[in-house]
Design a protein around this motif. Sequence first.
Motif, PDB file in Angstrom:
ATOM      1  N   PHE A  22      25.518  23.856  30.035  1.00 39.81           N
ATOM      2  CA  PHE A  22      25.580  22.464  30.488  1.00 39.81           C
ATOM      3  C   PHE A  22      24.407  21.662  29.928  1.00 39.81           C
ATOM      4  O   PHE A  22      24.551  20.479  29.590  1.00 39.81           O
ATOM      5  CB  PHE A  22      25.584  22.399  32.017  1.00 39.81           C
ATOM      6  CG  PHE A  22      26.919  22.714  32.639  1.00 39.81           C
ATOM      7  CD1 PHE A  22      28.036  21.952  32.356  1.00 39.81           C
ATOM      8  CD2 PHE A  22      27.060  23.779  33.535  1.00 39.81           C
ATOM      9  CE1 PHE A  22      29.274  22.225  32.931  1.00 39.81           C
ATOM     10  CE2 PHE A  22      28.280  24.060  34.119  1.00 39.81           C
ATOM     11  CZ  PHE A  22      29.392  23.290  33.811  1.00 39.81           C
ATOM     12  N   HIS A  23      23.232  22.278  29.837  1.00 39.68           N
ATOM     13  CA  HIS A  23      22.054  21.582  29.303  1.00 39.68           C
ATOM     14  C   HIS A  23      22.267  21.186  27.834  1.00 39.68           C
ATOM     15  O   HIS A  23      21.808  20.122  27.381  1.00 39.68           O
ATOM     16  CB  HIS A  23      20.813  22.465  29.445  1.00 39.68           C
ATOM     17  CG  HIS A  23      19.605  21.880  28.793  1.00 39.68           C
ATOM     18  ND1 HIS A  23      19.187  22.249  27.514  1.00 39.68           N
ATOM     19  CD2 HIS A  23      18.717  20.944  29.215  1.00 39.68           C
ATOM     20  CE1 HIS A  23      18.108  21.572  27.194  1.00 39.68           C
ATOM     21  NE2 HIS A  23      17.794  20.780  28.211  1.00 39.68           N
ATOM     22  N   THR A  24      22.953  22.025  27.084  1.00 36.45           N
ATOM     23  CA  THR A  24      23.243  21.700  25.680  1.00 36.45           C
ATOM     24  C   THR A  24      24.089  20.432  25.570  1.00 36.45           C
ATOM     25  O   THR A  24      23.866  19.583  24.692  1.00 36.45           O
ATOM     26  CB  THR A  24      23.963  22.874  25.018  1.00 36.45           C
ATOM     27  OG1 THR A  24      23.160  24.056  25.128  1.00 36.45           O
ATOM     28  CG2 THR A  24      24.240  22.585  23.543  1.00 36.45           C
ATOM     29  N   VAL A  25      25.042  20.290  26.487  1.00 32.26           N
ATOM     30  CA  VAL A  25      25.927  19.107  26.465  1.00 32.26           C
ATOM     31  C   VAL A  25      25.151  17.864  26.900  1.00 32.26           C
ATOM     32  O   VAL A  25      25.176  16.820  26.218  1.00 32.26           O
ATOM     33  CB  VAL A  25      27.149  19.343  27.363  1.00 32.26           C
ATOM     34  CG1 VAL A  25      28.016  18.083  27.424  1.00 32.26           C
ATOM     35  CG2 VAL A  25      27.966  20.516  26.851  1.00 32.26           C
ATOM     36  N   TYR A  26      24.484  17.952  28.044  1.00 34.10           N
ATOM     37  CA  TYR A  26      23.785  16.774  28.569  1.00 34.10           C
ATOM     38  C   TYR A  26      22.551  16.439  27.725  1.00 34.10           C
ATOM     39  O   TYR A  26      22.114  15.278  27.700  1.00 34.10           O
ATOM     40  CB  TYR A  26      23.379  17.008  30.022  1.00 34.10           C
ATOM     41  CG  TYR A  26      24.563  17.098  30.963  1.00 34.10           C
ATOM     42  CD1 TYR A  26      25.468  16.053  31.068  1.00 34.10           C
ATOM     43  CD2 TYR A  26      24.781  18.237  31.742  1.00 34.10           C
ATOM     44  CE1 TYR A  26      26.559  16.137  31.921  1.00 34.10           C
ATOM     45  CE2 TYR A  26      25.852  18.323  32.600  1.00 34.10           C
ATOM     46  CZ  TYR A  26      26.743  17.275  32.691  1.00 34.10           C
ATOM     47  OH  TYR A  26      27.817  17.363  33.529  1.00 34.10           O
ATOM     48  N   GLY A  27      21.964  17.445  27.050  1.00 29.54           N
ATOM     49  CA  GLY A  27      20.800  17.183  26.211  1.00 29.54           C
ATOM     50  C   GLY A  27      21.122  16.281  25.050  1.00 29.54           C
ATOM     51  O   GLY A  27      20.266  15.503  24.588  1.00 29.54           O
ATOM     52  N   VAL A 135      18.956  34.133  29.823  1.00 34.08           N
ATOM     53  CA  VAL A 135      19.102  33.616  28.464  1.00 34.08           C
ATOM     54  C   VAL A 135      18.127  32.472  28.189  1.00 34.08           C
ATOM     55  O   VAL A 135      18.194  31.871  27.109  1.00 34.08           O
ATOM     56  CB  VAL A 135      20.549  33.149  28.219  1.00 34.08           C
ATOM     57  CG1 VAL A 135      21.531  34.311  28.371  1.00 34.08           C
ATOM     58  CG2 VAL A 135      20.924  32.014  29.165  1.00 34.08           C
ATOM     59  N   ILE A 136      17.267  32.167  29.139  1.00 29.27           N
ATOM     60  CA  ILE A 136      16.277  31.096  28.943  1.00 29.27           C
ATOM     61  C   ILE A 136      15.113  31.666  28.138  1.00 29.27           C
ATOM     62  O   ILE A 136      14.322  32.479  28.644  1.00 29.27           O
ATOM     63  CB  ILE A 136      15.799  30.531  30.303  1.00 29.27           C
ATOM     64  CG1 ILE A 136      16.982  29.908  31.056  1.00 29.27           C
ATOM     65  CG2 ILE A 136      14.707  29.490  30.079  1.00 29.27           C
ATOM     66  CD1 ILE A 136      16.612  29.336  32.409  1.00 29.27           C
ATOM     67  N   ASN A 137      14.991  31.217  26.884  1.00 28.63           N
ATOM     68  CA  ASN A 137      13.930  31.699  26.008  1.00 28.63           C
ATOM     69  C   ASN A 137      12.706  30.802  26.106  1.00 28.63           C
ATOM     70  O   ASN A 137      12.630  29.920  26.981  1.00 28.63           O
ATOM     71  CB  ASN A 137      14.435  31.796  24.564  1.00 28.63           C
ATOM     72  CG  ASN A 137      15.085  30.493  24.112  1.00 28.63           C
ATOM     73  OD1 ASN A 137      14.716  29.418  24.584  1.00 28.63           O
ATOM     74  ND2 ASN A 137      16.038  30.603  23.204  1.00 28.63           N
ATOM     75  N   GLU A 138      11.771  30.970  25.198  1.00 23.86           N
ATOM     76  CA  GLU A 138      10.519  30.221  25.255  1.00 23.86           C
ATOM     77  C   GLU A 138      10.727  28.716  25.055  1.00 23.86           C
ATOM     78  O   GLU A 138      10.128  27.906  25.756  1.00 23.86           O
ATOM     79  CB  GLU A 138       9.549  30.758  24.184  1.00 23.86           C
ATOM     80  CG  GLU A 138       9.086  32.190  24.418  1.00 23.86           C
ATOM     81  CD  GLU A 138       8.154  32.307  25.605  1.00 23.86           C
ATOM     82  OE1 GLU A 138       7.615  31.273  26.053  1.00 23.86           O
ATOM     83  OE2 GLU A 138       7.983  33.437  26.108  1.00 23.86           O
ATOM     84  N   SER A 139      11.582  28.342  24.109  1.00 24.31           N
ATOM     85  CA  SER A 139      11.796  26.911  23.850  1.00 24.31           C
ATOM     86  C   SER A 139      12.479  26.230  25.032  1.00 24.31           C
ATOM     87  O   SER A 139      12.108  25.116  25.438  1.00 24.31           O
ATOM     88  CB  SER A 139      12.634  26.731  22.580  1.00 24.31           C
ATOM     89  OG  SER A 139      13.905  27.355  22.727  1.00 24.31           O
ATOM     90  N   LEU A 140      13.460  26.895  25.595  1.00 21.16           N
ATOM     91  CA  LEU A 140      14.123  26.330  26.781  1.00 21.16           C
ATOM     92  C   LEU A 140      13.179  26.295  27.980  1.00 21.16           C
ATOM     93  O   LEU A 140      13.247  25.377  28.804  1.00 21.16           O
ATOM     94  CB  LEU A 140      15.374  27.145  27.118  1.00 21.16           C
ATOM     95  CG  LEU A 140      16.532  27.045  26.118  1.00 21.16           C
ATOM     96  CD1 LEU A 140      17.632  28.032  26.496  1.00 21.16           C
ATOM     97  CD2 LEU A 140      17.076  25.628  26.065  1.00 21.16           C
ATOM     98  N   LEU A 141      12.333  27.281  28.108  1.00 16.29           N
ATOM     99  CA  LEU A 141      11.361  27.305  29.196  1.00 16.29           C
ATOM    100  C   LEU A 141      10.397  26.120  29.084  1.00 16.29           C
ATOM    101  O   LEU A 141      10.117  25.449  30.085  1.00 16.29           O
ATOM    102  CB  LEU A 141      10.592  28.618  29.172  1.00 16.29           C
ATOM    103  CG  LEU A 141       9.516  28.815  30.243  1.00 16.29           C
ATOM    104  CD1 LEU A 141      10.147  28.782  31.635  1.00 16.29           C
ATOM    105  CD2 LEU A 141       8.782  30.130  30.024  1.00 16.29           C
ATOM    106  N   ALA A 142       9.916  25.837  27.881  1.00 15.93           N
ATOM    107  CA  ALA A 142       9.013  24.701  27.676  1.00 15.93           C
ATOM    108  C   ALA A 142       9.721  23.381  27.963  1.00 15.93           C
ATOM    109  O   ALA A 142       9.136  22.451  28.540  1.00 15.93           O
ATOM    110  CB  ALA A 142       8.477  24.727  26.248  1.00 15.93           C
ATOM    111  N   SER A 143      10.992  23.281  27.591  1.00 19.50           N
ATOM    112  CA  SER A 143      11.762  22.062  27.860  1.00 19.50           C
ATOM    113  C   SER A 143      11.982  21.861  29.357  1.00 19.50           C
ATOM    114  O   SER A 143      11.878  20.741  29.879  1.00 19.50           O
ATOM    115  CB  SER A 143      13.106  22.129  27.138  1.00 19.50           C
ATOM    116  OG  SER A 143      13.909  21.017  27.451  1.00 19.50           O
ATOM    117  N   ALA A 144      12.276  22.941  30.062  1.00 19.34           N
ATOM    118  CA  ALA A 144      12.505  22.836  31.506  1.00 19.34           C
ATOM    119  C   ALA A 144      11.232  22.459  32.255  1.00 19.34           C
ATOM    120  O   ALA A 144      11.272  21.725  33.248  1.00 19.34           O
ATOM    121  CB  ALA A 144      13.063  24.152  32.043  1.00 19.34           C
TER     122      ALA A 144
END
Length: 428
Positions: A22-27, A135-144
């Motif tokens: 969902f984050h990929t779509v709304y992002g 599945v939350i990696n480092e880049s997604l963690l920093a974005s969150a």
Amino acid sequence: MDTIASLFSFITTPVSWVIVQFHTVYGKIFGPDTGWAWGLSIVSLVILIRICLIPLFVKQIKSTRAMQTLQPEMKKIQERYKNDKQRQSEEMMKLYKETGTNPLSSCLPILAQSPFFFALYHVLNGIATGDTIGVINESLLASARKAHIFGAPLAAKFKDGSATVQALGATVTDVRVVTAIMIIMMSASQFYTQRQLMTKNVDTTVKTPFMQQQKMLMYVFPVMFAVFGINFPVGVLVYWLTTNVWTMGQQMYVIHNNPTPGSKAQAAYLERLTKHVTSHGKARKRSERTIIKAIVAKGRDRNEFERKFINSLNKAGLAAQADGSVIQSESQAAVQTEDGSTASAAAPKRQQPKRQSKSQRQSGAAAAGSKAADDAPSSAPTSLTKSDEPEDAKPAAPAKKQAGGGTRSKAQSGQRKGPQRPKSPSKK
């Protein structure tokens, strides 16, 4: 709390995967690091979970209806063992076992959501501590960690200190104001949902343990949300507020279209159904025919609202059938007249005569007697009219018994009292 969350770690990876999709779509719409992208991802997760739980909700409704059909038996048990509460509870449990019903079925959706709730809490807690989960990696963690909802970080809590909040790029005031408002809204929505159920969609004529349970939940759940809400991250508060709003809307729909028999909601629904059916002359929707079919099948066991509904249809010249349809009643069927107009075939109502006063009744009786006297034949012989027949041939008048016990002959007019001797023929 971490120990409890770790028990649901098997579902953490699916939950984190759904959030990322969902984050990929709304992002792409709001930006990958915005609170809108991450917040709407959590809201979409709630909607997806609740759609998947619809079969459980349907099962909950059926179980609730089964409980309602047992209410007459429950009432009998309560009246029979009103002075023995223990025996009353035993008989209630025996009735539940025989019929296969469960008074705790209303908790099924909440229990089914618990694994998703703890998995989401575990994911957001990992974001707050900087740990990658699922599945939350480092880049997604920093974005969150950069995402803020009205100035509050997604992973911040009400009880977090200033150092933790500043590490997430916010202030303590913003976090506490946002979390406090969300906790109040969450508790208020939960209270309103339970209160709506208790005041509108419960048959109050029968007191059952189910009603006591719902009344307890009405006060316990809001307090629980207020107490535990200060330990929830902002993302979890978004999740729980969304699911409360969904539950409230779902329950409003059920109360409006399929209310509990004997409740205030059923009275309002049958009133709307009466207007709808009488205006169209038939039941147009399948749900309406289902309700009417259930009411007709009850027969003499109908409650006051259902009897009023049937009577209203009869007055409008309609009759409810066993299959749920509504047809024109034979007693009120319209007939065609000679001039082409229609008239009701029903017989006119019989009017009761007006009650007369005593003086009116006396005057009426006097007038009737006067009229009878006037209608009497004028040729009737009187005592002064000479008769052609000899007096001996006339029948003797019946003797009248006197108070003293003797009898005397009734003297005719113009004659002496006492026995009479026959007249001799006159000699010329």
